[in-house]
Each structure stands twice: as C-alpha cells, then as structure tokens.
Design a protein around this motif. Structure first.
Motif, PDB file in Angstrom:
ATOM      1  N   LEU A  40      39.013  50.390  42.555  1.00  0.00           N
ATOM      2  CA  LEU A  40      38.281  50.043  41.343  1.00  0.00           C
ATOM      3  C   LEU A  40      39.190  49.683  40.174  1.00  0.00           C
ATOM      4  O   LEU A  40      38.874  48.791  39.383  1.00  0.00           O
ATOM      5  N   LYS A  41      40.315  50.372  40.040  1.00  0.00           N
ATOM      6  CA  LYS A  41      41.225  50.050  38.928  1.00  0.00           C
ATOM      7  C   LYS A  41      41.738  48.615  39.049  1.00  0.00           C
ATOM      8  O   LYS A  41      41.822  47.886  38.048  1.00  0.00           O
ATOM      9  N   GLU A  42      42.086  48.205  40.266  1.00  0.00           N
ATOM     10  CA  GLU A  42      42.569  46.842  40.475  1.00  0.00           C
ATOM     11  C   GLU A  42      41.427  45.841  40.319  1.00  0.00           C
ATOM     12  O   GLU A  42      41.603  44.761  39.736  1.00  0.00           O
ATOM     13  N   TYR A  43      40.263  46.196  40.845  1.00  0.00           N
ATOM     14  CA  TYR A  43      39.112  45.301  40.750  1.00  0.00           C
ATOM     15  C   TYR A  43      38.693  45.106  39.298  1.00  0.00           C
ATOM     16  O   TYR A  43      38.267  44.018  38.896  1.00  0.00           O
ATOM     17  N   PHE A  44      38.849  46.161  38.478  1.00  0.00           N
ATOM     18  CA  PHE A  44      38.519  46.040  37.058  1.00  0.00           C
ATOM     19  C   PHE A  44      39.448  45.042  36.365  1.00  0.00           C
ATOM     20  O   PHE A  44      39.005  44.241  35.533  1.00  0.00           O
ATOM     21  N   LEU A  45      40.720  45.075  36.698  1.00  0.00           N
ATOM     22  CA  LEU A  45      41.663  44.136  36.087  1.00  0.00           C
ATOM     23  C   LEU A  45      41.300  42.688  36.408  1.00  0.00           C
ATOM     24  O   LEU A  45      41.501  41.783  35.589  1.00  0.00           O
ATOM     25  N   GLN A  46      40.719  42.477  37.580  1.00  0.00           N
ATOM     26  CA  GLN A  46      40.316  41.131  37.971  1.00  0.00           C
ATOM     27  C   GLN A  46      39.136  40.610  37.159  1.00  0.00           C
ATOM     28  O   GLN A  46      38.884  39.405  37.129  1.00  0.00           O
ATOM     29  N   GLN A  47      38.431  41.507  36.477  1.00  0.00           N
ATOM     30  CA  GLN A  47      37.278  41.079  35.686  1.00  0.00           C
ATOM     31  C   GLN A  47      37.693  40.427  34.362  1.00  0.00           C
ATOM     32  O   GLN A  47      36.883  39.763  33.709  1.00  0.00           O
ATOM     33  N   ASN A  48      38.969  40.632  33.965  1.00  0.00           N
ATOM     34  CA  ASN A  48      39.474  40.043  32.717  1.00  0.00           C
ATOM     35  C   ASN A  48      38.568  40.377  31.526  1.00  0.00           C
ATOM     36  O   ASN A  48      38.285  39.523  30.691  1.00  0.00           O
ATOM     37  N   HIS A  49      38.138  41.619  31.478  1.00  0.00           N
ATOM     38  CA  HIS A  49      37.255  42.051  30.398  1.00  0.00           C
ATOM     39  C   HIS A  49      38.107  42.535  29.224  1.00  0.00           C
ATOM     40  O   HIS A  49      38.820  43.533  29.327  1.00  0.00           O
ATOM     41  N   ASP A  50      38.043  41.838  28.102  1.00  0.00           N
ATOM     42  CA  ASP A  50      38.844  42.209  26.937  1.00  0.00           C
ATOM     43  C   ASP A  50      37.980  42.327  25.682  1.00  0.00           C
ATOM     44  O   ASP A  50      38.453  42.121  24.566  1.00  0.00           O
ATOM     45  N   GLU A  51      36.703  42.684  25.873  1.00  0.00           N
ATOM     46  CA  GLU A  51      35.772  42.806  24.750  1.00  0.00           C
ATOM     47  C   GLU A  51      35.823  44.209  24.150  1.00  0.00           C
ATOM     48  O   GLU A  51      36.022  45.198  24.855  1.00  0.00           O
ATOM     49  N   HIS A  52      35.625  44.272  22.836  1.00  0.00           N
ATOM     50  CA  HIS A  52      35.471  45.562  22.172  1.00  0.00           C
ATOM     51  C   HIS A  52      34.014  46.008  22.274  1.00  0.00           C
ATOM     52  O   HIS A  52      33.118  45.212  22.529  1.00  0.00           O
ATOM     53  N   GLY A  53      33.797  47.301  22.090  1.00  0.00           N
ATOM     54  CA  GLY A  53      32.451  47.836  22.174  1.00  0.00           C
ATOM     55  C   GLY A  53      32.200  48.533  23.498  1.00  0.00           C
ATOM     56  O   GLY A  53      33.086  48.651  24.341  1.00  0.00           O
ATOM     57  N   LEU A  54      30.962  48.998  23.659  1.00  0.00           N
ATOM     58  CA  LEU A  54      30.575  49.781  24.833  1.00  0.00           C
ATOM     59  C   LEU A  54      29.842  48.900  25.835  1.00  0.00           C
ATOM     60  O   LEU A  54      28.872  48.213  25.481  1.00  0.00           O
ATOM     61  N   TYR A  55      30.307  48.961  27.096  1.00  0.00           N
ATOM     62  CA  TYR A  55      29.706  48.163  28.163  1.00  0.00           C
ATOM     63  C   TYR A  55      29.438  49.036  29.387  1.00  0.00           C
ATOM     64  O   TYR A  55      30.146  50.017  29.643  1.00  0.00           O
ATOM     65  N   GLN A  70      28.353  43.181  37.146  1.00  0.00           N
ATOM     66  CA  GLN A  70      27.952  42.697  35.827  1.00  0.00           C
ATOM     67  C   GLN A  70      28.578  43.594  34.767  1.00  0.00           C
ATOM     68  O   GLN A  70      28.687  44.807  34.963  1.00  0.00           O
ATOM     69  N   MET A  71      28.947  43.007  33.652  1.00  0.00           N
ATOM     70  CA  MET A  71      29.420  43.759  32.499  1.00  0.00           C
ATOM     71  C   MET A  71      28.349  43.609  31.419  1.00  0.00           C
ATOM     72  O   MET A  71      28.164  42.529  30.860  1.00  0.00           O
ATOM     73  N   ILE A  72      27.621  44.705  31.144  1.00  0.00           N
ATOM     74  CA  ILE A  72      26.427  44.637  30.313  1.00  0.00           C
ATOM     75  C   ILE A  72      26.627  45.465  29.048  1.00  0.00           C
ATOM     76  O   ILE A  72      26.972  46.656  29.126  1.00  0.00           O
ATOM     77  N   PRO A  73      26.417  44.885  27.856  1.00  0.00           N
ATOM     78  CA  PRO A  73      26.479  45.691  26.627  1.00  0.00           C
ATOM     79  C   PRO A  73      25.510  46.867  26.728  1.00  0.00           C
ATOM     80  O   PRO A  73      24.396  46.731  27.256  1.00  0.00           O
ATOM     81  N   TYR A  74      25.931  48.025  26.206  1.00  0.00           N
ATOM     82  CA  TYR A  74      25.150  49.240  26.439  1.00  0.00           C
ATOM     83  C   TYR A  74      24.924  50.014  25.145  1.00  0.00           C
ATOM     84  O   TYR A  74      25.811  50.105  24.292  1.00  0.00           O
TER      85      TYR A  74
END
Length: 206
Positions: A40-55, A70-74
C-alpha cells in the motif's frame, strides 16, 4: 467473486495507519490461500496525490488482481440520533464491498445512525467501531463485526480498553464515540441519551 475494500485516511498528502491497513489486506489474501500483490505504501506513491486537506482513499479489490481506487474529499458526518438494532444474522469479519444486509437494517431504522447488537452484546455501527466512556475511561466492546484499524491502533496505544458491553449495562456509560480509519479518537463525542430506544429495548432481547 468477492470484492473487498480498504478505506484509508489521507490528510495533507500523508497516509495514516498504512501498516495496519496492509496487515488487514494481507489477511484477506492469506485466508483465501493467496498472496497480496500490493504494497500500500508503494501503491499510494503511484497515485501522485499532493493535495492538502482530508481525503478518503477508497480501494476496491478482488483476489485475482483487480483493483480500483478513488481519492475522495472527506468530512465527518455528525448524527443527531441513534437506534439499537438487532444484527444477529450479520457477518462482516472481512471488509467486503457488499454491504447489502447492513444497509437494509440501517434503512429500516427510525434514526440517522444504528448501533448493532448480537445476542444482546453491542458490536458496531453500520460503518464504525464504538467506544464508550465511564468514569473518564474509554472502553470498546469485546464483541464486534469488524476489528477496525483505528480500534486496533487505540488498543495498542493504550487509549482505550476492551470491556464486555451489552444491552444490560450500556446505560452505565455516559458518552460514546464512533471510530474508524477516517474518524480518529476524540473527533466527536455523543451523550448516551442520543440512543433513542435505549430505555425501550425489549428485555426479551437481552
């Protein structure tokens, strides 16, 4: 074919409790005689998620290599009332995508949120574990539908303890909290009186 989900808290581009999520996902594959192909740690890096806030990072996967995320605002949902509901027939030892039986019981209730019990013992809500306050200590029921990652984390860190909690003694607690991967300790505290059928639950069900 069964499909499973992992719901992971991501805040300011940081993943929370990845090791516990990894362990749970690994256990699913192991139970069915397979090896988890995902880190999961490696798979998360592949998502290229660099947004601030809670998801909420929602991962749906199967045992044959199918995976979708999916990366969903929460935002945490706050409830105004709860209802105790008999969930004797529920089985949710793994985090299955299919939640039809849970959703049916929730839809049939006369409250915004439900608290399930099985054989008179308190388990979970429809989407969270529970902790209850008594004498400034927090306890989680020994019984549960799913042993969630936040529940495990809080037990390991000593912030909560396990206790036998059922219909017979739930009135002894003053407050409760919902906890899950998206809802950490001390996010929202509810008075026990918000369980609207607390004093009318049939004694035959205890």
């Amino acid at each position: 074919m069964f499909r499973f989900i992992e719901t992971i808290r991501v805040e300011d581009s940081q993943i929370f409790l990845p090791d516990l999520h990894q362990e749970r996902m690994d256990r699913v594959f192991f139970h069915y005689g397979k090896e988890n192909p995902y880190l999961l740690k490696e798979y998360f890096l592949q998502q290229n998620h660099d947004e601030h806030g809670l998801y909420k990072w929602r991962i749906v996967y199967d045992l044959n290599g199918g995976i979708h995320c999916q990366m969903i605002p929460y935002a945490v949902e706050i409830h105004n009332n709860f209802e105790l509901v008999n969930g004797n027939h529920l089985e949710y030892s793994f985090k299955y995508e299919n939640r039809d039986e849970i959703n049916k019981l929730k839809a049939s209730a006369d409250a915004e949120a439900v608290i399930f019990y099985q054989n008179g013992m308190i388990t979970d809500t429809s989407y969270s574990n529970l902790i209850f306050r008594k004498d400034n200590e927090w306890y989680t029921p020994e019984t549960f539908l799913l042993n969630g990652v936040m529940r495990q984390h809080l037990l390991k860190s000593g912030k909560i303890k396990t206790l036998e909690i059922g219909l017979k003694n739930i009135k002894e607690f003053s407050h409760f909290q919902m906890i899950n991967a998206m809802i950490p300790f001390n996010t929202q505290e509810y008075p026990i009186a918000l369980i609207q059928n607390l004093f009318s639950i049939k004694t035959l069900e205890i």
